[in-house]
Design a protein around this motif. Structure first.
Motif, PDB file in Angstrom:
ATOM      1  N   ILE A  51     -34.690  28.725 -29.114  1.00 58.49           N
ATOM      2  CA  ILE A  51     -35.283  28.209 -27.869  1.00 58.49           C
ATOM      3  C   ILE A  51     -35.750  26.771 -28.067  1.00 58.49           C
ATOM      4  CG2 ILE A  51     -37.252  28.454 -26.308  1.00 58.49           C
ATOM      5  CD1 ILE A  51     -36.897  31.513 -26.660  1.00 58.49           C
ATOM      6  N   ILE A  52     -36.381  26.497 -29.189  1.00 52.96           N
ATOM      7  CA  ILE A  52     -36.834  25.136 -29.468  1.00 52.96           C
ATOM      8  C   ILE A  52     -35.643  24.183 -29.565  1.00 52.96           C
ATOM      9  CG2 ILE A  52     -37.904  23.673 -31.236  1.00 52.96           C
ATOM     10  CD1 ILE A  52     -39.805  26.061 -31.783  1.00 52.96           C
ATOM     11  N   LEU A  53     -34.567  24.600 -30.216  1.00 52.91           N
ATOM     12  CA  LEU A  53     -33.377  23.748 -30.325  1.00 52.91           C
ATOM     13  C   LEU A  53     -32.742  23.482 -28.967  1.00 52.91           C
ATOM     14  CD1 LEU A  53     -31.698  25.148 -33.543  1.00 52.91           C
ATOM     15  CD2 LEU A  53     -32.693  22.884 -33.243  1.00 52.91           C
ATOM     16  N   VAL A  54     -32.661  24.486 -28.119  1.00 53.98           N
ATOM     17  CA  VAL A  54     -32.082  24.303 -26.785  1.00 53.98           C
ATOM     18  C   VAL A  54     -32.931  23.342 -25.962  1.00 53.98           C
ATOM     19  CG1 VAL A  54     -31.615  25.471 -24.596  1.00 53.98           C
ATOM     20  CG2 VAL A  54     -30.838  26.482 -26.731  1.00 53.98           C
ATOM     21  N   VAL A  55     -34.233  23.529 -25.985  1.00 51.25           N
ATOM     22  CA  VAL A  55     -35.113  22.634 -25.229  1.00 51.25           C
ATOM     23  C   VAL A  55     -35.006  21.208 -25.754  1.00 51.25           C
ATOM     24  CG1 VAL A  55     -37.543  22.098 -24.750  1.00 51.25           C
ATOM     25  CG2 VAL A  55     -36.708  24.436 -24.526  1.00 51.25           C
ATOM     26  N   TYR A  56     -34.971  21.044 -27.066  1.00 51.69           N
ATOM     27  CA  TYR A  56     -34.865  19.712 -27.652  1.00 51.69           C
ATOM     28  C   TYR A  56     -33.541  19.043 -27.270  1.00 51.69           C
ATOM     29  CZ  TYR A  56     -34.390  15.969 -31.023  1.00 51.69           C
ATOM     30  OH  TYR A  56     -34.192  14.746 -31.606  1.00 51.69           O
ATOM     31  N   CYS A  57     -32.462  19.797 -27.318  1.00 47.90           N
ATOM     32  CA  CYS A  57     -31.146  19.217 -27.025  1.00 47.90           C
ATOM     33  C   CYS A  57     -30.955  18.909 -25.540  1.00 47.90           C
ATOM     34  CB  CYS A  57     -30.043  20.154 -27.499  1.00 47.90           C
ATOM     35  SG  CYS A  57     -29.936  20.264 -29.290  1.00 47.90           S
ATOM     36  N   PRO A  62     -29.287  14.489 -18.048  1.00 43.65           N
ATOM     37  CA  PRO A  62     -29.315  14.166 -16.610  1.00 43.65           C
ATOM     38  C   PRO A  62     -28.486  15.192 -15.827  1.00 43.65           C
ATOM     39  CG  PRO A  62     -27.804  12.712 -17.763  1.00 43.65           C
ATOM     40  CD  PRO A  62     -28.436  13.586 -18.800  1.00 43.65           C
ATOM     41  N   VAL A  63     -29.133  16.220 -15.304  1.00 44.46           N
ATOM     42  CA  VAL A  63     -28.413  17.312 -14.659  1.00 44.46           C
ATOM     43  C   VAL A  63     -27.727  16.901 -13.363  1.00 44.46           C
ATOM     44  CG1 VAL A  63     -29.781  19.123 -15.719  1.00 44.46           C
ATOM     45  CG2 VAL A  63     -30.525  18.137 -13.555  1.00 44.46           C
ATOM     46  N   THR A  64     -28.067  15.735 -12.821  1.00 42.42           N
ATOM     47  CA  THR A  64     -27.434  15.280 -11.583  1.00 42.42           C
ATOM     48  C   THR A  64     -26.130  14.545 -11.840  1.00 42.42           C
ATOM     49  OG1 THR A  64     -28.737  13.255 -11.638  1.00 42.42           O
ATOM     50  CG2 THR A  64     -29.629  15.123 -10.377  1.00 42.42           C
ATOM     51  N   GLU A  65     -25.816  14.251 -13.095  1.00 46.29           N
ATOM     52  CA  GLU A  65     -24.579  13.545 -13.424  1.00 46.29           C
ATOM     53  C   GLU A  65     -23.514  14.537 -13.895  1.00 46.29           C
ATOM     54  OE1 GLU A  65     -25.208  10.306 -16.098  1.00 46.29           O
ATOM     55  OE2 GLU A  65     -27.041   9.691 -15.079  1.00 46.29           O
ATOM     56  N   PRO A  71     -22.339  20.216 -21.629  1.00 48.15           N
ATOM     57  CA  PRO A  71     -23.317  21.001 -22.399  1.00 48.15           C
ATOM     58  C   PRO A  71     -23.836  22.223 -21.651  1.00 48.15           C
ATOM     59  CG  PRO A  71     -24.143  18.776 -21.968  1.00 48.15           C
ATOM     60  CD  PRO A  71     -22.770  18.841 -21.447  1.00 48.15           C
ATOM     61  N   LEU A  72     -23.947  22.130 -20.339  1.00 45.20           N
ATOM     62  CA  LEU A  72     -24.442  23.290 -19.580  1.00 45.20           C
ATOM     63  C   LEU A  72     -23.426  24.428 -19.568  1.00 45.20           C
ATOM     64  CD1 LEU A  72     -26.255  21.492 -16.630  1.00 45.20           C
ATOM     65  CD2 LEU A  72     -27.267  22.563 -18.651  1.00 45.20           C
ATOM     66  N   VAL A  73     -22.152  24.101 -19.413  1.00 45.95           N
ATOM     67  CA  VAL A  73     -21.103  25.132 -19.462  1.00 45.95           C
ATOM     68  C   VAL A  73     -21.021  25.715 -20.872  1.00 45.95           C
ATOM     69  CG1 VAL A  73     -18.618  25.531 -19.255  1.00 45.95           C
ATOM     70  CG2 VAL A  73     -19.804  24.193 -17.526  1.00 45.95           C
ATOM     71  N   ALA A  74     -21.152  24.857 -21.887  1.00 45.39           N
ATOM     72  CA  ALA A  74     -21.128  25.347 -23.268  1.00 45.39           C
ATOM     73  C   ALA A  74     -22.316  26.266 -23.539  1.00 45.39           C
ATOM     74  CB  ALA A  74     -21.134  24.173 -24.240  1.00 45.39           C
ATOM     75  N   LEU A  75     -23.480  25.911 -23.016  1.00 45.47           N
ATOM     76  CA  LEU A  75     -24.655  26.766 -23.174  1.00 45.47           C
ATOM     77  C   LEU A  75     -24.443  28.116 -22.496  1.00 45.47           C
ATOM     78  CD1 LEU A  75     -27.586  27.212 -24.067  1.00 45.47           C
ATOM     79  CD2 LEU A  75     -28.289  26.119 -21.921  1.00 45.47           C
ATOM     80  N   ALA A  76     -23.909  28.089 -21.280  1.00 45.19           N
ATOM     81  CA  ALA A  76     -23.634  29.340 -20.569  1.00 45.19           C
ATOM     82  C   ALA A  76     -22.604  30.181 -21.324  1.00 45.19           C
ATOM     83  CB  ALA A  76     -23.149  29.035 -19.157  1.00 45.19           C
TER      84      ALA A  76
END
Length: 109
Positions: A51-57, A62-65, A71-76
């Motif tokens: 959780i700490i690593l995810v928050v740090y990364c 910029p979620v609007t770009e 990274p968001l698709v990779a996280l999912a």
């Protein structure tokens, strides 16, 4: 030049110190294995560290770009694979592969 006895003694002392320093952690671990605190931490810390690593990364992502999609698709993907298969290696490799493919092909500048 030092004599042979001095060199042998120096090597012996260095070997003894090295052996003690390498054996010391194992001697210290034996009583800790039975500790309820250590057992609790060993069960809870991996998730906390992740959780700490995810928050740090992701804290300055910029979620609007459009470049935030990789990274968001990779996280999912990582979360989905882990929930589906419960295999950390598969989850990490799958998420990393998705991120590298998306970042290098679809979202490259």
């Amino acid at each position: 030049m030092p004599d042979t006895a001095y060199a042998v003694a120096a090597i012996g002392v260095a070997a003894a110190v090295t052996w003690v320093l390498r054996a010391l952690p194992f001697a210290a671990l034996a009583p800790l294995r039975a500790s309820s605190t250590v057992q609790y931490l060993s069960a809870r810390m991996p998730a906390g560290v992740m959780i700490i690593l995810v928050v740090y990364c992701l804290h300055d992502l910029p979620v609007t770009e459009a470049r935030a999609a990789a990274p968001l698709v990779a996280l999912a993907t990582t979360i989905g694979l882990h929930l589906w298969r419960r295999n950390a290696l598969l989850s990490i490799l799958g998420g990393t592969t998705v991120h590298v493919v998306l970042a290098s092909t679809l979202f490259s500048h």
